[in-house]
Write an enzyme that holds these catalytic residues in place. Sequence first.
Site, PDB file in Angstrom:
ATOM      1  N   ASP A 199       0.862  -1.187   0.000  1.00  0.00           N
ATOM      2  CA  ASP A 199       0.000   0.000   0.000  1.00  0.00           C
ATOM      3  C   ASP A 199       0.899   1.238   0.000  1.00  0.00           C
ATOM      4  O   ASP A 199       2.092   1.150   0.299  1.00  0.00           O
ATOM      5  CB  ASP A 199      -0.912   0.009   1.245  1.00  0.00           C
ATOM      6  CG  ASP A 199      -1.802   1.253   1.290  1.00  0.00           C
ATOM      7  OD1 ASP A 199      -2.433   1.573   0.265  1.00  0.00           O
ATOM      8  OD2 ASP A 199      -1.864   1.914   2.335  1.00  0.00           O
ATOM      9  N   SER A 200       0.290   2.385  -0.286  1.00  0.00           N
ATOM     10  CA  SER A 200       1.044   3.636  -0.243  1.00  0.00           C
ATOM     11  C   SER A 200       1.459   3.974   1.188  1.00  0.00           C
ATOM     12  O   SER A 200       2.278   4.870   1.390  1.00  0.00           O
ATOM     13  CB  SER A 200       0.187   4.773  -0.796  1.00  0.00           C
ATOM     14  OG  SER A 200      -0.952   4.929   0.023  1.00  0.00           O
ATOM     15  N   CYS A 234      -4.207  -1.322  -2.220  1.00  0.00           N
ATOM     16  CA  CYS A 234      -4.339   0.123  -2.405  1.00  0.00           C
ATOM     17  C   CYS A 234      -5.188   0.345  -3.656  1.00  0.00           C
ATOM     18  O   CYS A 234      -4.791  -0.059  -4.755  1.00  0.00           O
ATOM     19  CB  CYS A 234      -2.939   0.723  -2.578  1.00  0.00           C
ATOM     20  SG  CYS A 234      -2.937   2.486  -2.957  1.00  0.00           S
ATOM     21  N   GLU A 274      -2.418   8.294   8.365  1.00  0.00           N
ATOM     22  CA  GLU A 274      -0.967   8.066   8.468  1.00  0.00           C
ATOM     23  C   GLU A 274      -0.402   8.671   9.760  1.00  0.00           C
ATOM     24  O   GLU A 274       0.585   8.200  10.302  1.00  0.00           O
ATOM     25  CB  GLU A 274      -0.231   8.690   7.269  1.00  0.00           C
ATOM     26  CG  GLU A 274      -0.451   7.969   5.951  1.00  0.00           C
ATOM     27  CD  GLU A 274       0.328   6.672   5.813  1.00  0.00           C
ATOM     28  OE1 GLU A 274       1.515   6.651   6.152  1.00  0.00           O
ATOM     29  OE2 GLU A 274      -0.278   5.667   5.398  1.00  0.00           O
ATOM     30  N   CYS A 287     -10.928   3.369  -0.421  1.00  0.00           N
ATOM     31  CA  CYS A 287      -9.506   3.626  -0.158  1.00  0.00           C
ATOM     32  C   CYS A 287      -9.208   2.823   1.096  1.00  0.00           C
ATOM     33  O   CYS A 287      -9.976   2.880   2.069  1.00  0.00           O
ATOM     34  CB  CYS A 287      -9.252   5.110   0.078  1.00  0.00           C
ATOM     35  SG  CYS A 287      -7.628   5.445   0.815  1.00  0.00           S
ATOM     36  N   HIS A 308      -7.235   3.123   3.444  1.00  0.00           N
ATOM     37  CA  HIS A 308      -7.034   3.876   4.691  1.00  0.00           C
ATOM     38  C   HIS A 308      -8.372   4.175   5.386  1.00  0.00           C
ATOM     39  O   HIS A 308      -8.409   4.376   6.603  1.00  0.00           O
ATOM     40  CB  HIS A 308      -6.359   5.227   4.416  1.00  0.00           C
ATOM     41  CG  HIS A 308      -4.882   5.153   4.153  1.00  0.00           C
ATOM     42  ND1 HIS A 308      -4.354   4.623   3.009  1.00  0.00           N
ATOM     43  CD2 HIS A 308      -3.822   5.570   4.903  1.00  0.00           C
ATOM     44  CE1 HIS A 308      -3.026   4.711   3.059  1.00  0.00           C
ATOM     45  NE2 HIS A 308      -2.684   5.281   4.200  1.00  0.00           N
TER      46      HIS A 308
HETATM   47  N1  DGL Z   1      -4.733   3.449   0.546  1.00  0.00           N
HETATM   48  C1  DGL Z   1      -4.797   3.958  -0.780  1.00  0.00           C
HETATM   49  C2  DGL Z   1      -6.061   3.509  -1.489  1.00  0.00           C
HETATM   50  O1  DGL Z   1      -6.601   2.472  -1.193  1.00  0.00           O
HETATM   51  C3  DGL Z   1      -4.646   5.415  -1.020  1.00  0.00           C
HETATM   52  C4  DGL Z   1      -3.767   6.189  -0.172  1.00  0.00           C
HETATM   53  C5  DGL Z   1      -3.068   7.366  -0.800  1.00  0.00           C
HETATM   54  O2  DGL Z   1      -3.687   8.311  -1.294  1.00  0.00           O
HETATM   55  O3  DGL Z   1      -1.871   7.281  -0.723  1.00  0.00           O
HETATM   56  O4  DGL Z   1      -6.515   4.173  -2.378  1.00  0.00           O
END
Ligand code: DGL
Length: 255
Positions: free
Chosen positions: A9-10, A72, A151, A182, A184
């Site tokens: 993931d990011s 992600c 984060e 997303c 997150h």
């Molecule tokens: N967790 C990522 C997603 O599912 C996005 C996070 C980011 O913008 O870095 O889209």
Amino acid sequence: MKEYIAVFDSGVGGISVLRHLCAVMPQERFLYFGDSANAPYGTRPTEEIRALTLAAAEKLMARGLKALVVACNTATAAAIEALRERYPDSIIIGIEPALKTACDRFPGKKIGVMATPATLREEKFARLLERCGRQCQVVKLPAAGLVELVEAGKANSEESFALLEPLLKPYAGELSAVVLGCTHYPFAAPTVSRLLGENTLLLDGGEGTALHTRRRLEAAGLLRTEGEGEIIFENSLDCGETVALCRRLLMEAKP
Ligand code: DGL
């Protein structure tokens, strides 16, 4: 590392998928890699997201892992085709917003999709909408800024409430479901529910992605069915604090 499944993931968001992966494959060994040094991805141009994803994948794949789960939505939307082209013989799974589940469950109703601006503008999302969203009224809810708060360990804080209020409050009591598109965002589910009301069902693609991964491994004869499960956490920020946050989120997120 041939025994390990990489989960990418990011940043720390993919932990919301990892919890489902661990639940459906308790004996597997996972290497969780978050690119927090470059998060957020979702407000970057597509080319940049693709380049970051390919660079992270290259390092992971060089370690000879048995599968890669792109936990992600943003990276999947921007780079899954490029990844599959580059590694045609590998098992590569990508997560996408659980729009089909929401529309099948609430035909004809109003459904929100919260995701990063990048996910919502991608061609891949337009195709998903065309395929599954036709029978519903779908409202796009780009939540720029929320990833940074997750984060920072502030998923449910006065700041996240203030950020989401103008986006969500106008839909309070109006939506049958909201897709958390997303990885997150599931960590901010209590704040989302506080703003939309308890009658709006929140859905994410974590469990579906985990079950799909399990099916692919089973079909390839690669599913580990004995021994202890294991998770290794790595992060591009390379600081103990981020890994500690990952562990905390995983405990918090246990299904
Ligand atoms: N967790 C990522 C997603 O599912 C996005 C996070 C980011 O913008 O870095 O889209």
